[in-house]
Design a protein around this motif. Sequence first.
Motif, PDB file in Angstrom:
ATOM      1  N   PRO A  67       5.667   3.738   1.669  1.00 49.59           N
ATOM      2  CA  PRO A  67       6.979   3.415   1.756  1.00 49.59           C
ATOM      3  C   PRO A  67       7.662   3.334   3.044  1.00 49.59           C
ATOM      4  N   ALA A  68       6.669   3.649   4.076  1.00 47.82           N
ATOM      5  CA  ALA A  68       7.400   4.005   5.466  1.00 47.82           C
ATOM      6  C   ALA A  68       6.962   2.327   6.181  1.00 47.82           C
TER       7      ALA A  68
ATOM      8  N   MET B 168       6.098  -0.823   1.436  1.00 43.11           N
ATOM      9  CA  MET B 168       7.362  -0.702   0.945  1.00 43.11           C
ATOM     10  C   MET B 168       7.885  -1.670  -0.095  1.00 43.11           C
ATOM     11  N   TRP B 169       7.098  -2.906  -0.088  1.00 39.26           N
ATOM     12  CA  TRP B 169       7.684  -3.866  -1.147  1.00 39.26           C
ATOM     13  C   TRP B 169       6.858  -3.716  -2.536  1.00 39.26           C
ATOM     14  N   PHE B 170       5.882  -2.843  -2.345  1.00 41.13           N
ATOM     15  CA  PHE B 170       4.945  -2.940  -3.757  1.00 41.13           C
ATOM     16  C   PHE B 170       5.038  -1.465  -4.152  1.00 41.13           C
ATOM     17  N   LYS B 171       5.949  -1.072  -4.822  1.00 39.45           N
ATOM     18  CA  LYS B 171       6.030   0.409  -4.932  1.00 39.45           C
ATOM     19  C   LYS B 171       4.848   1.048  -5.892  1.00 39.45           C
TER      20      LYS B 171
END
Length: 330
Positions: free
Chosen positions: A281-282, A287-290
Amino acid sequence: MPDDAISQATTGVFRRIFRTLGICLVIVASLLCFPHWLPWMIAAWILWHTLAVMKGSPGYWPLFACTLILAIRLVPRTPAMMLLAVAMVAIAVWRFRSRSRPEITLRYRWLSPVMLAILWGLMFVEYRRSATCNHEVGYDPERPIVCIGDSLTQGMIPDPGYPGQLATMVRPTVINLGASGIATGPAIGILERAMVHRPQAVIIELGGHDFLKFHSRASTKANLVKMITLCRTNDCEPILMEIPRGFMIDPYASLERELAYEFDLQLVDDRWLRHIVLMSPAAPPGMWFKDAQLSDDGIHSNPRGSGVIATFVADALVEVYGDQVLRSRK
């Protein structure tokens, strides 16, 4: 001023702006380049020099820029790498001094590209071999594999870390001796006590907390050398995991590669950790592909990430022992 002259001047300004931005992006990309891809980054700069020379330009600045980037990145000071760096500086200086005499640079325009291509080839072979164990190592399925490291090895509860998933991939028993926050100094004691298990291999993931605790590179290297020597004295093979301690500038840069070259060790290159960071997520693109994230906090692996790290380590074990170390052949 005629409209055509204004248009040409404007076009020239925009061309210079875009060229400058392009050069800056290439420099940033070179500084961000993973150590695993370092030879190809150097090849790109040599290719840039070659194209400039073929167009009749002196082509010295790509070589100066590449050499400066190598100095900033603290690349391994191995013979072929140093020879290539010295050659790039020497050729750049010669072409800079000869820039006012184009007849000389045109006459010998193939000399520098051919020379640099040969030296790059030697460096590439050396660089790849320096991260690979090149001596024979005996395999004993009854002797365990010990994993020593900090929280990246220990895992974040309830995840048992990469050793838990490595145990499902390889035949020998895997022992997780990771300890959160540990540096190389205290880890020597853990390794000494681990010898009671008679391990045939020790996976060493250490040095990150030495950096965070402001320990010197020299002291960290000395501790790792002690651990390597202890392993070899007890007839077990140390395998180093490369620790990236910064994206652009790393004062410990090339530490693990330097040791792998000096002691003929198998290296798990730094892609194992950069994959975790980039798919978190950092940072983008994670961050775009959870659903594809390998970490929940930006540095420590989640179960999916631990599986990725375990695969990198398993591949390193195959390099040392062959496919016989795996539970099932790939």
